[in-house]
Design an enzyme around this catalytic site. Sequence first.
Site, PDB file in Angstrom:
ATOM      1  N   GLY A 546       0.832  -1.194   0.000  1.00 49.58           N
ATOM      2  CA  GLY A 546       0.000   0.000   0.000  1.00 49.58           C
ATOM      3  C   GLY A 546       0.862   1.238   0.000  1.00 49.58           C
ATOM      4  CD  GLU A 547       3.896   2.717   3.129  1.00 48.21           C
ATOM      5  OE1 GLU A 547       4.837   2.993   2.350  1.00 48.21           O
ATOM      6  OE2 GLU A 547       4.076   2.278   4.277  1.00 48.21           O
ATOM      7  N   GLY A 548       0.804   3.635  -1.818  1.00 51.92           N
ATOM      8  CA  GLY A 548       1.112   4.124  -3.153  1.00 51.92           C
ATOM      9  C   GLY A 548       2.413   3.561  -3.681  1.00 51.92           C
TER      10      GLY A 548
END
Length: 580
Positions: A546-548
């Site tokens: 996640g987080e980009g």
Amino acid sequence: MRLLVLGGIRSGKSAHAESVAAATDDDVVYVATARRDPGDDEMAARIETHRERRPTRWVTEETEDIVRVLADHPTSTVLVDDLGGWLTRRMDATLGWTDGGAAVAADLDALVTAVAEHSGTLVLVSPEVGLGVVPDTLSGRVFADVIGSLNRRLAGVCDSAVLVVAGRPLPLEAVHPTAGGATRTPDARTGAAAVATGTTVAAAGAPEAEAAPRDLDTVPHDFPGLGDVSYYDDPVAFPPVHPPSHSVAEEARARHLTLTKPATSLGRLEELSVWVSSCQEACPPRPLDRARVVVFAGDHGVAEHGVSAFPREVTLQMADNIVGGGAAVSVLARMAGATVRVADMAMSAERPGGLDDHKIRRSSGSIDREDALTPEEVRAAIAAGRRIADEEVDSGADLLIAGDLGIGNTTPATVLTCLITGREPVELVGRGTGIDDEGWMRKTAAIRDAMFRASGDLRDPVAMLRKVGGADLAAMAGFLAQAAIRKTPCLLDGSVVTSAALMAEAMAPGSRQWWAAGHRSAEPAHTAALTYLSLDPILEHSMRLGEGSGAVAALPVVHNAVAILTQMATFADAGVVGKD
């Protein structure tokens, strides 16, 4: 009077439209768009049935040139039956079945303008695709998106609209706030209004209590996001999404044929460079020098019920880590030349300084037993996401990436993906942060309970985000949709972001043409969402952080694709003999 008549197959929509036109006592110009194909006796019989029931005094024009007919008869009563046939013929003529409708964009604009300017009575018949079978193919989904978007635009310029169900016309009200704190929100495909109230219905059918709606004028100071929903006239009503330039895409493909390589030999790099060119409406494209990553942070109440391997406190700790430059997305962004910001949407704690505070509430509700948000909160979250996208675009961003941060967020993401794609939780529930078998079973049960609570809202993305999403997911959906409206390309990250993209596409049909998938997550729900959106991932690295991070890891590939189309020599420039 301009009337839009919607309905499914054999609903009686044509008969209702004819009765409305006949009641005007005018000589009616009937525009028949159905195609007469040799050998299709069944369609010929349908056309003949329609012809026989029309009054003999009516003038019939069998044509797809609706704009011309309206110009020729500016004050007459005109009945168009139907726009589904018209759109099919236009997409056939322009080969627009695989480009997201880009080839017919000018036709759609011209039609909407002609309808708005017609001063006589006008009755338009159009299919409501949600009431009929749509093939689960790219062309089927493109048709559904384009006709749905067209219906919504036409409803905006018509005086009234009706939905015909089983021969009975149901008036559709305009989008507007209602009394009692309810809000009418537009249906993603038709523009029809659906009411989202402060009361849900429990399994037994009895009203379920919910927190009283907040008075937006007296919002506590520590929830700044709730106090600013007036940035848009209606934060959940989106204008039409215009597709990337089809003509520039063709120009970019033609340029690739002149470069010193065999045609299509660089595969996906060529596809990506064509996409960037079409988004920028420039060939060769400009380098992407101002990529921006926005990480939407929010906690989820369902995390308290054993669906995650980590406690909720980790969300705030990781937000600090991103701001401090020590997180994976921070490192990858530095390498790719992108900037990162964290937007606090619903973390269960606060951290003064360092975070962009758009907070809607502290932690979204536990979706297996209560709504994630109130009606006011979901609207405020979507508005915040749109506002953040506008801030980035206005400050010069040329590519946007949404990242997610929040313990428990794969649970609502999987709920939304299961509901939209029609898949079962046991197929799509992943391990998230690394849960064991017992945690997987708890997570699956929570997802099933949440799906049951939202099963009646499949055509209302705002209600789905309110019931089983969260402030972070709603903000991401608003962000991605607004980026498309602002004609700014986006790279999608993993399962959580892509579930928000499903909601964005439902709220603003056609948005997906402005997105590319950065990678394929190890979460099985991500593949289902990508398939539904007809997006192929750039990377296949089995990431699930996640987080980009997955999208940012793909950013250098996009940079390379742009550089190829911009800097590579042509056969003529290099003096290389081309293919005969």
